[in-house]
Design an enzyme around this catalytic site. Structure first.
Site, PDB file in Angstrom:
ATOM      1  N   GLU A   1       7.745   1.433  16.159  1.00 48.00           N
ATOM      2  CA  GLU A   1       8.750   2.024  15.286  1.00 48.00           C
ATOM      3  C   GLU A   1       8.673   3.532  15.479  1.00 48.00           C
ATOM      4  O   GLU A   1       7.799   4.037  16.164  1.00 48.00           O
ATOM      5  CB  GLU A   1       8.473   1.646  13.825  1.00 48.00           C
ATOM      6  CG  GLU A   1       8.616   0.152  13.570  1.00 48.00           C
ATOM      7  CD  GLU A   1       8.525  -0.236  12.096  1.00 48.00           C
ATOM      8  OE1 GLU A   1       7.857   0.472  11.330  1.00 48.00           O
ATOM      9  OE2 GLU A   1       9.139  -1.254  11.738  1.00 48.00           O
TER      10      GLU A   1
ATOM     11  N   CYS B   1      -3.333   1.421   6.604  1.00 49.43           N
ATOM     12  CA  CYS B   1      -3.667   0.695   7.831  1.00 49.43           C
ATOM     13  C   CYS B   1      -4.352   1.591   8.858  1.00 49.43           C
ATOM     14  O   CYS B   1      -5.094   1.118   9.704  1.00 49.43           O
ATOM     15  CB  CYS B   1      -2.398   0.108   8.434  1.00 49.43           C
ATOM     16  SG  CYS B   1      -1.112   1.349   8.680  1.00 49.43           S
TER      17      CYS B   1
ATOM     18  N   GLU C   1       4.002  -4.791  12.449  1.00 50.91           N
ATOM     19  CA  GLU C   1       3.054  -3.679  12.239  1.00 50.91           C
ATOM     20  C   GLU C   1       1.931  -4.251  11.398  1.00 50.91           C
ATOM     21  O   GLU C   1       2.117  -4.521  10.206  1.00 50.91           O
ATOM     22  CB  GLU C   1       3.736  -2.511  11.504  1.00 50.91           C
ATOM     23  CG  GLU C   1       4.921  -1.895  12.230  1.00 50.91           C
ATOM     24  CD  GLU C   1       4.521  -1.039  13.426  1.00 50.91           C
ATOM     25  OE1 GLU C   1       3.312  -0.801  13.622  1.00 50.91           O
ATOM     26  OE2 GLU C   1       5.418  -0.628  14.173  1.00 50.91           O
TER      27      GLU C   1
ATOM     28  N   ASN D   1       0.806  -1.231   0.000  1.00 52.89           N
ATOM     29  CA  ASN D   1       0.000   0.000   0.000  1.00 52.89           C
ATOM     30  C   ASN D   1       0.837   1.277   0.000  1.00 52.89           C
ATOM     31  O   ASN D   1       0.447   2.283  -0.599  1.00 52.89           O
ATOM     32  CB  ASN D   1      -1.004  -0.004   1.159  1.00 52.89           C
ATOM     33  CG  ASN D   1      -0.353  -0.009   2.515  1.00 52.89           C
ATOM     34  OD1 ASN D   1       0.744  -0.529   2.695  1.00 52.89           O
ATOM     35  ND2 ASN D   1      -1.024   0.570   3.481  1.00 52.89           N
TER      36      ASN D   1
HETATM   37  P1  NAP Z   1       0.306  -9.218   3.511  1.00 54.52           P
HETATM   38  O1  NAP Z   1      -0.435 -10.041   2.532  1.00 54.52           O
HETATM   39  O2  NAP Z   1       0.346  -9.651   4.918  1.00 54.52           O
HETATM   40  O3  NAP Z   1       1.798  -9.091   2.919  1.00 54.52           O
HETATM   41  C1  NAP Z   1       2.788  -8.268   3.504  1.00 54.52           C
HETATM   42  C2  NAP Z   1       4.144  -8.753   3.047  1.00 54.52           C
HETATM   43  O4  NAP Z   1       4.369 -10.061   3.588  1.00 54.52           O
HETATM   44  C3  NAP Z   1       4.264  -8.926   1.537  1.00 54.52           C
HETATM   45  O5  NAP Z   1       5.576  -8.615   1.129  1.00 54.52           O
HETATM   46  C4  NAP Z   1       3.986 -10.406   1.368  1.00 54.52           C
HETATM   47  O6  NAP Z   1       4.469 -10.928   0.160  1.00 54.52           O
HETATM   48  C5  NAP Z   1       4.710 -10.968   2.561  1.00 54.52           C
HETATM   49  N1  NAP Z   1       4.272 -12.308   2.961  1.00 54.52           N
HETATM   50  C6  NAP Z   1       3.124 -12.955   2.669  1.00 54.52           C
HETATM   51  N2  NAP Z   1       3.116 -14.184   3.238  1.00 54.52           N
HETATM   52  C7  NAP Z   1       4.286 -14.318   3.909  1.00 54.52           C
HETATM   53  C8  NAP Z   1       4.867 -15.351   4.698  1.00 54.52           C
HETATM   54  N3  NAP Z   1       4.240 -16.493   4.917  1.00 54.52           N
HETATM   55  N4  NAP Z   1       6.086 -15.141   5.240  1.00 54.52           N
HETATM   56  C9  NAP Z   1       6.736 -13.967   5.056  1.00 54.52           C
HETATM   57  N5  NAP Z   1       6.237 -12.941   4.294  1.00 54.52           N
HETATM   58  C10 NAP Z   1       5.024 -13.114   3.742  1.00 54.52           C
HETATM   59  O7  NAP Z   1      -0.209  -7.731   3.535  1.00 54.52           O
HETATM   60  P2  NAP Z   1      -0.589  -6.831   2.300  1.00 54.52           P
HETATM   61  O8  NAP Z   1      -1.868  -7.326   1.726  1.00 54.52           O
HETATM   62  O9  NAP Z   1       0.611  -6.704   1.423  1.00 54.52           O
HETATM   63  O10 NAP Z   1      -0.816  -5.415   3.010  1.00 54.52           O
HETATM   64  C11 NAP Z   1      -2.018  -5.017   3.571  1.00 54.52           C
HETATM   65  C12 NAP Z   1      -2.015  -5.225   5.073  1.00 54.52           C
HETATM   66  O11 NAP Z   1      -0.912  -4.546   5.649  1.00 54.52           O
HETATM   67  C13 NAP Z   1      -3.242  -4.649   5.742  1.00 54.52           C
HETATM   68  O12 NAP Z   1      -3.696  -5.548   6.720  1.00 54.52           O
HETATM   69  C14 NAP Z   1      -2.730  -3.373   6.402  1.00 54.52           C
HETATM   70  O13 NAP Z   1      -3.474  -2.939   7.506  1.00 54.52           O
HETATM   71  C15 NAP Z   1      -1.350  -3.788   6.771  1.00 54.52           C
HETATM   72  N6  NAP Z   1      -0.484  -2.622   6.963  1.00 54.52           N
HETATM   73  C16 NAP Z   1      -0.120  -2.305   8.237  1.00 54.52           C
HETATM   74  C17 NAP Z   1       0.657  -1.173   8.470  1.00 54.52           C
HETATM   75  C18 NAP Z   1       1.082  -0.793   9.865  1.00 54.52           C
HETATM   76  O14 NAP Z   1       1.985   0.041   9.994  1.00 54.52           O
HETATM   77  N7  NAP Z   1       0.477  -1.341  10.898  1.00 54.52           N
HETATM   78  C19 NAP Z   1       1.069  -0.394   7.389  1.00 54.52           C
HETATM   79  C20 NAP Z   1       0.671  -0.762   6.109  1.00 54.52           C
HETATM   80  C21 NAP Z   1      -0.103  -1.886   5.897  1.00 54.52           C
HETATM   81  P3  NAP Z   1       3.409 -11.105  -1.055  1.00 54.52           P
HETATM   82  O15 NAP Z   1       2.986  -9.754  -1.445  1.00 54.52           O
HETATM   83  O16 NAP Z   1       4.174 -11.804  -2.070  1.00 54.52           O
HETATM   84  O17 NAP Z   1       2.281 -11.926  -0.502  1.00 54.52           O
END
Ligand code: NAP
Length: 502
Positions: A482, A302, A268, A170
C-alpha cells in the site's frame, strides 16, 4: 456494578449503573443509519475501565448483502466521475474530518485506551492527511503510454468494483482512512468492516461522509464480528477486492475465502520486528528511539521493534540506560496529556500478552522490568487492561517469545557479536514486516538494512513515514503493497489498449 452476558456469548462485561446514555452505533448502508437486521447488539468496552461505552450492531450476512447491493448500485455513477471530481470529494471529507479532529482523538483514546496525545498527533492527524494525500495523488495520477513503431499502447486504470475493507483495532481510523481514501479515489465503492472492539471513529467517519453528501451507497459501513460479518464480506460474490489489515492467522482465513472467487487481495499482517543497535550508535538518540519503537501504543503497532539486538560491547551500558528510560514512562489515564502508555485493548488480549510473559520465564527469560499490573493505577481503572512495560533478557533468539508476535508492551533483548549475527537473528522469524538499524556508519546501516528480510527498514529512526513510499511485508507479514502509487495501482485494474497507427 452488574455483570451482563453480551448477546454474542463473549466474556461478561462490567456495566456502569449510570450507562443508560451509552450510544448505539449504527451501520451505514445506502446513505441510511441502521441497526443490524437481526436487532442484536455487541458491547463496546473501554480498555481503560472495562465499562461499556457503546453498543454496536451484531451484523450478519443479511446486512452484508444489503451493503454490497448498495455499493454495487452506486458503482456506475461513482466510477464515471473524473479523478479530479473524486479528489474534490476526498478533500471535502478531509476538511470535515479536520473540523472534528479533536472529537476523533477523544473517541479513539476512549475506544482503544491509547494516550490522548498519541490519538491527537498520530490517529486524528493522519486520518485527515490520508484523505488529503490521496486527493492529491489521484489528481496528479498519469497513466502510461508506450509507443511502438506502428502503434501506441495506452494504459487505462479502471476501478476494480466493490471494495471490502477490513481493519484492526490498534489504529482504527488511521488504517480505515488509509484504505477508504485510495479505494474511493480510483472509483471503487466501499463496504467497510472495522474491528468490533473499536467501532467509534468508523461511525464518526460515516457521519462525516453523510454530512458532506457523498452519494448514497458509495461508502457503506457494517459493524460486527470478524468471523460473521467479516467472513460474509470476504466470501461475497458481489465483492471484487479485499484489503485486509490484521493478524497473520486471520489473514490466512481471509486469503482462502477470497481466493475461491479470485478477488483482488491485499494483506497487511503481523510483525516481529528487530531493532539492531550497533556499538557506534548515538546512545542518547538511540535509547529514545528504541523505547518509542518498542512501546508506542503499548507495543500494539505492527511495526513495533519488539526484539532489540544490541552489539556485545555496549550491551550493559545500553541496557542500563534503556531500563531507566522504560521505567520513566508514565502509565495511566489515557485522557491525561502527560500519559505515555495507556491500557491494552481487551481483557483477552491482556491474558494473551501475560501468557507470553509466563512463557518467557519457562523459556529461561529474566524479567528485568515490568510484567505486572502497574502500581498506583487509580480506582476508576481497576477493571481495565493494564500491564507495565516489560523488558525480558536471557531468551534464546529462537525461543517462541523472541520469534512470535506478542503485540503488547513487551520486548526481549539479545546480544550480537557482529553484523552477520545481527542479520541472522533478525531474519530468524516467520515474519518480515519492518525493522530498524541504529549506527553512526550510514553505509553499514544501509548494508544491514538490505540484508534484513522485511518490507521496510529504518536507519536511525522508526515509523518515519512518507506516504508516497511502498508499505507492506514479506514472508508471513503480508502480500502486496500500500502507499502512494502502490495503493492507486492496487485499487484499480490496469488495462492496456494498443492502437495500430497505419
Ligand atoms: P485480527 O484479529 O486479525 O482482526 C482484524 C480484522 O479482521 C478485524 O476487523 C476482525 O474482526 C476481522 N476478522 C476476524 N476474523 C475474520 C474472518 N474470519 N474473516 C474476515 N475478517 C475477520 O487482528 P487484530 O487483533 O484486530 O489486530 C492486530 C493484528 O493486526 C496484529 O497481528 C498486527 O500486527 C496486525 N496489524 C498489521 C498492520 C500492517 O500494516 N501490517 C497494521 C496494524 C495491525 P473482529 O475484531 O470482530 O475479530
Amino acid at each position: 456494578m452488574d455483570e451482563e452476558c453480551c448477546d454474542s456469548g463473549c466474556k461478561p462485561c462490567v456495566l456502569d449503573p449510570e450507562d443508560g446514555d451509552i450510544p448505539d452505533l449504527l451501520n451505514y448502508i445506502s446513505g441510511e443509519f441502521l441497526p443490524a437486521r437481526c436487532e442484536e447488539w455487541l458491547n463496546d468496552l473501554s480498555p481503560a475501565t472495562g465499562m461499556r461505552i457503546a453498543r454496536v450492531p451484531k451484523s450478519n450476512v443479511d446486512d452484508v448483502n444489503s451493503a454490497v447491493a448498495a455499493a454495487r448500485k452506486a458503482l456506475p455513477e461513482w466510477s464515471s466521475l473524473s479523478h479530479a471530481q473524486r479528489a474534490d470529494w476526498l478533500d471535502k471529507i478531509a476538511n470535515a474530518l479536520e473540523e472534528r479532529c479533536e472529537e476523533v482523538a477523544q473517541l479513539e483514546s476512549l475506544d482503544t485506551g491509547k494516550p490522548i496525545s498519541l490519538a491527537r498527533n498520530v490517529d486524528a492527524a493522519r486520518s485527515v492527511t490520508n484523505f488529503r494525500f490521496f486527493a492529491e495523488e489521484v489528481r496528479n495520477f498519469t497513466a502510461e503510454t508506450f509507443d511502438m513503431e506502428n502503434a501506441t499502447n495506452h494504459v487505462v486504470y479502471k476501478p476494480v468494483g466493490v471494495a471490502g475493507l477490513i481493519t484492526p483495532w490498534n489504529l482504527p481510523l488511521y488504517l480505515l482512512s488509509w484504505k477508504v481514501a485510495p479505494a474511493l479515489a480510483m472509483g471503487n465503492t466501499v463496504v467497510a468492516k472495522p474491528s468490533e472492539m473499536t467501532p467509534m471513529t468508523a461511525s464518526l467517519l460515516a457521519e462525516i461522509i453523510d454530512d458532506v453528501g457523498l452519494p448514497s451507497g458509495v461508502f457503506n459501513l457494517v459493524h460486527g464480528h470478524g468471523e460473521e460479518t467479516g467472513a460474509a464480506l470476504t466470501s461475497h460474490s458481489g465483492v471484487d477486492l479485499i484489503s485486509f489489515t490484521g493478524g497473520t492467522a486471520t489473514g490466512a482465513k481471509v486469503a482462502s475465502s477470497a481466493a475461491s472467487s479470485f478477488k483482488k487481495l491485499s494483506l497487511e499482517l503481523g510483525g516481529k520486528n528487530a531493532t539492531i543497535v550497533c556499538a557506534d550508535a548515538d546512545m542518547e538518540k538511540t535509547v529514545a528511539g528504541v523505547v518509542r519503537a518498542g512501546f508506542l501504543n503499548q507495543g500494539q503497532v505492527c511495526l513495533c521493534g519488539s526484539r532489540i539486538l544490541i552489539e556485545e560491547s555496549i550491551y550493559d551500558d545500553f541496557v542500563s540506560r534503556f531500563l531507566t528510560a522504560v521505567e520513566a514512562m508514565k502509565i495511566g489515564d489515557p485522557a491525561d496529556p502527560e500519559t505515555d502508555l495507556g491500557a491494552l485493548i481487551s481483557a483477552d488480549h491482556l491474558d494473551k500478552v501475560s501468557g507470553y510473559i509466563s512463557l518467557a520465564e519457562e523459556e529461561g527469560g529474566v524479567i528485568l522490568t515490568g510484567g505486572i499490573t502497574p502500581e498506583g493505577i487509580p480506582k476508576q481503572f481497576e477493571n481495565g487492561n493494564w500491564l507495565s512495560p516489560t523488558v525480558i533478557d536471557g531468551l534464546s533468539p529462537n525461543s517462541r517469545c523472541a520469534t512470535e508476535e506478542i503485540f503488547g508492551p513487551v520486548v526481549s533483548i539479545h546480544a550480537f557479536s557482529d553484523e552477520i549475527e545481527a542479520i541472522e537473528i533478525a531474519n530468524a522469524t516467520q515474519y518480515g514486516l519492518a525493522g530498524s538499524v541504529w549506527t553512526a556508519d550510514l553505509d553499514k546501516g544501509k548494508r544491514i538494512a538490505q540484508e534484513i528480510d522485511t518490507g521496510m527498514v529504518w536507519v536511525n529512526t522508526w515509523l518515519h513515514r512518507d506516504l508516497r513510499v511502498p508499505f507492506g511485508g514479506v514472508k508471513h507479514s503480508g502480500v502486496g503493497r500500500e502507499g502512494g502509487r502502490w495503493s492507486l495501482s492496487f485499487y484499480s485494474h490496469a488495462v492496456n489498449i494498443c492502437i495500430h497507427n497505419d
